[in-house]
Motif scaffolding. Structure first.
Motif, PDB file in Angstrom:
ATOM      1  N   LYS A  74       0.838  -1.208   0.000  1.00  0.00           N
ATOM      2  CA  LYS A  74       0.000   0.000   0.000  1.00  0.00           C
ATOM      3  C   LYS A  74       0.867   1.250   0.000  1.00  0.00           C
ATOM      4  CE  LYS A  74      -3.672  -2.319   2.606  1.00  0.00           C
ATOM      5  NZ  LYS A  74      -4.429  -2.357   3.885  1.00  0.00           N
ATOM      6  N   VAL A  75       1.928   1.232   0.788  1.00  0.00           N
ATOM      7  CA  VAL A  75       2.844   2.373   0.816  1.00  0.00           C
ATOM      8  C   VAL A  75       3.538   2.520  -0.533  1.00  0.00           C
ATOM      9  CG1 VAL A  75       4.956   3.273   1.892  1.00  0.00           C
ATOM     10  CG2 VAL A  75       3.196   2.192   3.309  1.00  0.00           C
ATOM     11  N   GLN A  76       3.922   1.396  -1.116  1.00  0.00           N
ATOM     12  CA  GLN A  76       4.608   1.421  -2.412  1.00  0.00           C
ATOM     13  C   GLN A  76       3.700   1.998  -3.502  1.00  0.00           C
ATOM     14  OE1 GLN A  76       5.955  -2.476  -3.758  1.00  0.00           O
ATOM     15  NE2 GLN A  76       7.975  -1.624  -4.210  1.00  0.00           N
ATOM     16  N   ARG A  77       2.413   1.646  -3.458  1.00  0.00           N
ATOM     17  CA  ARG A  77       1.465   2.130  -4.470  1.00  0.00           C
ATOM     18  C   ARG A  77       1.122   3.606  -4.308  1.00  0.00           C
ATOM     19  NH1 ARG A  77      -1.167  -2.935  -3.443  1.00  0.00           N
ATOM     20  NH2 ARG A  77      -2.705  -1.859  -2.141  1.00  0.00           N
ATOM     21  N   ALA A  78       1.441   4.182  -3.148  1.00  0.00           N
ATOM     22  CA  ALA A  78       1.077   5.573  -2.888  1.00  0.00           C
ATOM     23  C   ALA A  78       1.919   6.557  -3.677  1.00  0.00           C
ATOM     24  CB  ALA A  78       1.202   5.866  -1.400  1.00  0.00           C
ATOM     25  N   GLY A  79       3.003   6.079  -4.305  1.00  0.00           N
ATOM     26  CA  GLY A  79       3.811   6.939  -5.163  1.00  0.00           C
ATOM     27  C   GLY A  79       4.777   7.840  -4.432  1.00  0.00           C
ATOM     28  N   PHE A  80       5.166   7.464  -3.220  1.00  0.00           N
ATOM     29  CA  PHE A  80       6.147   8.269  -2.502  1.00  0.00           C
ATOM     30  C   PHE A  80       7.518   8.196  -3.185  1.00  0.00           C
ATOM     31  CE2 PHE A  80       3.337   6.954   1.192  1.00  0.00           C
ATOM     32  CZ  PHE A  80       2.692   8.180   1.271  1.00  0.00           C
ATOM     33  N   VAL A  81       8.331   9.220  -2.977  1.00  0.00           N
ATOM     34  CA  VAL A  81       9.661   9.301  -3.590  1.00  0.00           C
ATOM     35  C   VAL A  81      10.575   8.242  -2.971  1.00  0.00           C
ATOM     36  CG1 VAL A  81      11.713  10.732  -3.894  1.00  0.00           C
ATOM     37  CG2 VAL A  81       9.425  11.754  -4.086  1.00  0.00           C
ATOM     38  N   PRO A  82      11.195   7.370  -3.785  1.00  0.00           N
ATOM     39  CA  PRO A  82      12.148   6.385  -3.236  1.00  0.00           C
ATOM     40  C   PRO A  82      13.401   7.094  -2.699  1.00  0.00           C
ATOM     41  CG  PRO A  82      11.398   5.734  -5.423  1.00  0.00           C
ATOM     42  CD  PRO A  82      10.959   7.155  -5.227  1.00  0.00           C
ATOM     43  N   PHE A 209       8.146  23.954   0.170  1.00  0.00           N
ATOM     44  CA  PHE A 209       8.388  24.767  -1.017  1.00  0.00           C
ATOM     45  C   PHE A 209       7.967  24.006  -2.268  1.00  0.00           C
ATOM     46  CE2 PHE A 209      11.072  26.706   2.090  1.00  0.00           C
ATOM     47  CZ  PHE A 209      11.243  28.026   1.706  1.00  0.00           C
ATOM     48  N   GLU A 210       7.532  24.733  -3.247  1.00  0.00           N
ATOM     49  CA  GLU A 210       7.231  24.182  -4.572  1.00  0.00           C
ATOM     50  C   GLU A 210       8.207  24.769  -5.582  1.00  0.00           C
ATOM     51  OE1 GLU A 210       3.176  25.056  -5.393  1.00  0.00           O
ATOM     52  OE2 GLU A 210       2.385  23.621  -3.933  1.00  0.00           O
ATOM     53  N   GLY A 211       8.662  23.940  -6.527  1.00  0.00           N
ATOM     54  CA  GLY A 211       9.575  24.413  -7.554  1.00  0.00           C
ATOM     55  C   GLY A 211      11.033  24.363  -7.164  1.00  0.00           C
ATOM     56  N   GLY A 212      11.386  23.578  -6.141  1.00  0.00           N
ATOM     57  CA  GLY A 212      12.782  23.425  -5.768  1.00  0.00           C
ATOM     58  C   GLY A 212      13.555  22.621  -6.803  1.00  0.00           C
ATOM     59  N   LYS A 213      14.862  22.781  -6.816  1.00  0.00           N
ATOM     60  CA  LYS A 213      15.699  22.064  -7.778  1.00  0.00           C
ATOM     61  C   LYS A 213      16.076  20.684  -7.253  1.00  0.00           C
ATOM     62  CE  LYS A 213      17.786  26.271  -9.703  1.00  0.00           C
ATOM     63  NZ  LYS A 213      19.060  27.005  -9.935  1.00  0.00           N
ATOM     64  N   PRO A 214      16.224  19.705  -8.153  1.00  0.00           N
ATOM     65  CA  PRO A 214      16.669  18.373  -7.716  1.00  0.00           C
ATOM     66  C   PRO A 214      18.116  18.437  -7.237  1.00  0.00           C
ATOM     67  CG  PRO A 214      16.602  18.495 -10.110  1.00  0.00           C
ATOM     68  CD  PRO A 214      15.969  19.755  -9.604  1.00  0.00           C
ATOM     69  N   LEU A 215      18.483  17.469  -6.427  1.00  0.00           N
ATOM     70  CA  LEU A 215      19.797  17.460  -5.789  1.00  0.00           C
ATOM     71  C   LEU A 215      20.932  17.407  -6.814  1.00  0.00           C
ATOM     72  CD1 LEU A 215      21.234  17.503  -3.087  1.00  0.00           C
ATOM     73  CD2 LEU A 215      20.967  15.019  -2.962  1.00  0.00           C
ATOM     74  N   GLN A 225      18.911   8.270  -9.435  1.00  0.00           N
ATOM     75  CA  GLN A 225      18.072   7.879  -8.300  1.00  0.00           C
ATOM     76  C   GLN A 225      18.431   8.642  -7.025  1.00  0.00           C
ATOM     77  OE1 GLN A 225      18.661   3.672  -7.839  1.00  0.00           O
ATOM     78  NE2 GLN A 225      20.470   3.876  -6.551  1.00  0.00           N
ATOM     79  N   SER A 226      19.613   9.277  -7.012  1.00  0.00           N
ATOM     80  CA  SER A 226      20.024  10.041  -5.835  1.00  0.00           C
ATOM     81  C   SER A 226      19.249  11.336  -5.679  1.00  0.00           C
ATOM     82  CB  SER A 226      21.529  10.344  -5.897  1.00  0.00           C
ATOM     83  OG  SER A 226      22.288   9.152  -5.830  1.00  0.00           O
ATOM     84  N   ASN A 227      18.459  11.711  -6.678  1.00  0.00           N
ATOM     85  CA  ASN A 227      17.592  12.876  -6.527  1.00  0.00           C
ATOM     86  C   ASN A 227      16.601  12.675  -5.382  1.00  0.00           C
ATOM     87  OD1 ASN A 227      18.554  14.733  -8.395  1.00  0.00           O
ATOM     88  ND2 ASN A 227      17.391  13.842 -10.086  1.00  0.00           N
ATOM     89  N   GLY A 228      16.387  11.407  -4.990  1.00  0.00           N
ATOM     90  CA  GLY A 228      15.492  11.125  -3.878  1.00  0.00           C
ATOM     91  C   GLY A 228      16.173  11.128  -2.526  1.00  0.00           C
ATOM     92  N   ASN A 229      17.475  11.396  -2.505  1.00  0.00           N
ATOM     93  CA  ASN A 229      18.206  11.442  -1.226  1.00  0.00           C
ATOM     94  C   ASN A 229      17.703  12.576  -0.346  1.00  0.00           C
ATOM     95  OD1 ASN A 229      19.765   9.436  -2.330  1.00  0.00           O
ATOM     96  ND2 ASN A 229      21.711  10.507  -2.109  1.00  0.00           N
ATOM     97  N   TYR A 242      16.639  19.083   3.519  1.00  0.00           N
ATOM     98  CA  TYR A 242      16.011  19.358   2.223  1.00  0.00           C
ATOM     99  C   TYR A 242      15.523  18.006   1.703  1.00  0.00           C
ATOM    100  CZ  TYR A 242      15.668  21.298  -2.595  1.00  0.00           C
ATOM    101  OH  TYR A 242      15.246  21.728  -3.837  1.00  0.00           O
ATOM    102  N   ILE A 243      14.194  17.764   1.800  1.00  0.00           N
ATOM    103  CA  ILE A 243      13.625  16.448   1.516  1.00  0.00           C
ATOM    104  C   ILE A 243      12.682  16.526   0.320  1.00  0.00           C
ATOM    105  CG2 ILE A 243      12.217  14.562   2.430  1.00  0.00           C
ATOM    106  CD1 ILE A 243      13.086  15.409   5.232  1.00  0.00           C
ATOM    107  N   PRO A 244      12.947  15.766  -0.739  1.00  0.00           N
ATOM    108  CA  PRO A 244      12.060  15.775  -1.910  1.00  0.00           C
ATOM    109  C   PRO A 244      10.794  14.951  -1.646  1.00  0.00           C
ATOM    110  CG  PRO A 244      13.842  14.223  -2.265  1.00  0.00           C
ATOM    111  CD  PRO A 244      14.115  14.880  -0.942  1.00  0.00           C
ATOM    112  N   LEU A 245       9.632  15.553  -1.858  1.00  0.00           N
ATOM    113  CA  LEU A 245       8.358  14.871  -1.648  1.00  0.00           C
ATOM    114  C   LEU A 245       7.641  14.562  -2.958  1.00  0.00           C
ATOM    115  CD1 LEU A 245       7.076  16.897   1.453  1.00  0.00           C
ATOM    116  CD2 LEU A 245       8.276  14.699   1.417  1.00  0.00           C
ATOM    117  N   GLY A 246       8.285  14.882  -4.083  1.00  0.00           N
ATOM    118  CA  GLY A 246       7.701  14.579  -5.391  1.00  0.00           C
ATOM    119  C   GLY A 246       7.093  15.800  -6.054  1.00  0.00           C
ATOM    120  N   ASP A 247       7.137  15.823  -7.415  1.00  0.00           N
ATOM    121  CA  ASP A 247       6.537  16.908  -8.199  1.00  0.00           C
ATOM    122  C   ASP A 247       7.080  18.280  -7.814  1.00  0.00           C
ATOM    123  OD1 ASP A 247       4.900  15.052  -9.558  1.00  0.00           O
ATOM    124  OD2 ASP A 247       3.402  15.151  -7.952  1.00  0.00           O
TER     125      ASP A 247
END
Length: 628
Positions: A74-82, A209-215, A225-229, A242-247
């Motif tokens: 269920k958590v995996q299907r929720a689309g959270f950032v790996p 924040f919205e519109g932040g840059k990837p790592l 895949q380290s963009n999710g670090n 600084y935690i990426p939550l997606g989109d």
């Protein structure tokens, strides 16, 4: 005070077998597991989910618990950032450095096949998934219910008074009360159990924040895949996450000392927060084109504490209600869910077998206290490194398991990922988070982060095994003169009564651990009966003499022929020698009349004096007992 005696016979004396206060990760986990195991469970949550909560970054060790809970898909299907690792700017250098959890996947320490990533989650959605899973597991879940009083009556039944969603006063009763109320610490504060850590009295100020840059925009040589670090950057007053939550959405928080609260109030929370971000060039770069999601800037006092007692007669504390450790290594959710798993095992054991109540509850207390203390020492070492260390990782030989060539860098990944090395024949629930490292062991690890050991450096010779002298096996595989050997515990060996999981229950056993240079190298579990044997190993008494004494104990002597029992006992000694748990402190010379090349089960035994302790274990002198 001993814990309340429970058992299936009195489960009908209350509305529920367990009442859980709080529906966060800790409360929902313990409630779901108990219900899945056939228990009647009520969960009371004061909020109505989804609700906002801090703590978005999870550890790979938490995935193990989610799988056990049955909620991982269920958590995996929720689309959270790996989340595959973490990137840091920490220490005197501003050069970012990165760890990846997958670096351990090829190491023969039980890591293979374990989760190589976790998730960056929106806690409002994540916590709702867990709470909904509790309902689907059969838990009676009531949201919008504020507990007003908790008390235990003369029949050992808990009475929980609460205000329901319609503001009507209600009462529920339960055999066990689980406090998972978070930092409200309902029972802990009522009983005065919280011990605060003065060195980690911090404040977190955060927003989204919205519109932040990837790592990778900051560190181009990272893999995609380290963009999710999670990204952690130190500054002059603390550090920023600084935690990426997606989109393009990011959680950004400042952690600073509580002593700065006056300055925060003077400058204003919003200005202090933005000035801190601007003063941290790496984070300022990533947020250059971003906008704050709203004007809301949250704050939380991250004052670390561990309750001095986490269980008592009929109650347990779990999650933030039991302990809260600084957020530097994102251990909060893992400590809550892993602790809840252990709490469920202790409760289920107590409800099933009243005789094991005290041991099960004590086991939970010891396990949780150790986990929380390990995480706390890690946090303290991390801040110490921020002040004085110039580099965190080196090519030093492993201080955790030299035989596997695990480097100190990999040892740190093991710790920060909430992995444990693995014990043959045991499942993950039986392992201590962080591998069970003590504060002294963690000191050794961190002190050696800057120590470079040449690649051709040889491992120190291990001490010779005195038991080699008696391992002269014949063609039949029997150890010569075992009965005349004088056993003692091997170098660095210790043992304690322990409990291991078996079919969702805890079973008593003896835990044997070996430490070399302050680091745990080996661990195994023996049947509880081995305690009688190990307690008699004193480096003075032969195997034959111990076997003779044990064979006369009332519990053993009723099991069959005495000579056969002595044979079983000496076989156990043989295995302990071969496993290195015991070594020989020497041998007594065998005479012509009592020489035996095997276990010595049929040879004459030592004569017992009338004033010697009776071998039956009664505590009386031989002349006062069987020697009359």
């Amino acid at each position: 005070m001993s814990a309340m005696r429970l058992g299936r016979g009195n489960t009908s004396a209350a509305d529920y077998e367990a009442v859980v206060i709080g529906g966060g990760p800790a409360g929902s986990t313990v409630a779901s597991l108990l219900s899945q195991w056939g228990r009647r469970v009520l969960l009371l949550e004061k909020e109505v989910f989804p609700r906002h909560h801090i703590g978005e970054s999870l550890l790979p060790g938490t995935v193990i618990v989610m799988r056990r809970l049955g909620v991982f898909e269920k958590v995996q299907r929720a689309g959270f950032v790996p989340k595959h690792g973490a990137t840091y700017v920490w220490g005197k250098s501003r050069k970012p450095w990165t760890i990846q959890f997958g670096e351990l996947s090829d190491k023969p320490l039980g890591f293979k096949g374990r989760p190589q990533n976790s998730f960056q989650v929106d806690r409002a959605n994540f916590d709702k998934i867990l709470l909904d899973h509790s309902r689907e597991s059969g838990v009676t879940v009531m949201e919008g219910c504020s507990v007003t009083n908790v008390a235990r009556d003369g029949n050992n039944i808990w009475r929980i008074d609460y205000s329901d969603q319609n503001k009507h006063l209600q009462t529920a009763t339960g055999l066990i009360c689980v406090d998972a109320s978070g930092q409200n610490c309902l029972l802990g504060d009522k009983m005065g159990l919280r011990n605060f850590n003065e060195s980690l009295r911090n404040i977190a100020v955060y927003s989204y924040f919205e519109g932040g840059k990837p790592l990778r925009d900051l560190v181009p040589d990272l893999n995609p895949q380290s963009n999710g670090n999670i990204f952690v950057a130190a500054n002059d007053i603390g550090w920023i996450w600084y935690i990426p939550l997606g989109d393009g959405r990011y959680s950004v928080g400042l952690v600073t000392e509580g002593a700065n609260s006056r300055e925060i109030n003077r400058a204003g929370r919003a200005k202090y927060y933005r000035d801190s971000i601007d003063a941290t060039p790496e984070v300022a770069h990533l947020l250059r084109e971003a906008r704050m999601e709203s004007d809301s800037i949250y704050s939380q006092s991250d004052w670390s504490y561990i309750c001095k007692k986490m269980q008592g007669p009929g109650y347990l504390l779990v999650g933030d209600a039991a302990a809260f450790v600084d957020p530097i290594l994102s251990t909060g959710v893992h400590l809550a869910m892993d602790g809840a798993l252990k709490a469920a095992l202790a409760i289920n054991t107590s409800l099933t077998n009243a005789a094991l109540t005290d041991r099960a509850m004590d086991w939970y207390e010891q396990e949780y206290q150790k986990s929380a203390s390990d995480y706390l020492h890690m946090a303290q070492h991390w801040y110490h490194g921020h002040r004085s260390q110039t580099a965190w990782f080196s090519q030093a030989k492993s201080l955790v398991a030299p035989e596997s060539n695990l480097s100190v860098r990999q040892a740190f990944i093991q710790l920060s990922g909430a992995y444990s090395p693995g014990i043959e024949g045991q499942s993950d629930i039986k392992l201590n988070p962080l591998g069970g490292f003590s504060p002294g062991q963690l000191n050794t690890m961190y002190e050696n982060f800057e120590t470079v050991v040449p690649a051709d450096s040889a491992e120190p010779d291990s001490p010779s095994d005195p038991a080699t002298a008696i391992r002269e096996s014949s063609k039949t595989g029997r150890v010569r003169n075992l009965g005349f050997s004088i056993p003692t515990l091997g170098p660095g060996i210790s043992y304690d009564p322990y409990m291991l999981e078996e079919d969702n229950l805890l079973a008593p056993c003896i835990q044997v651990v070996k430490h070399v240079d302050g680091i745990q190298r080996m661990q195994r579990a023996l049947g509880e009966g081995y305690l009688h044997l190990l307690e008699r190993v004193d480096g003075k008494t032969t195997v034959r003499e111990i076997a003779a004494e044990l064979a006369t104990l009332p519990k053993l002597s009723t099991q069959g022929d005495t000579s056969e029992l002595r044979g079983f006992i000496t076989d156990a000694f043989k295995q302990l020698y071969q496993d290195g748990v015991l070594v020989s402190a020497g041998q007594r010379r065998a005479t012509t009349s009592n020489r035996d090349d095997g276990a010595g089960a049929s040879a004459p035994m030592r004569r017992i004096g009338r004033n010697d302790p009776c071998p039956c274990g009664s505590g009386k002198k031989y002349k006062r007992c069987h020697g009359r």
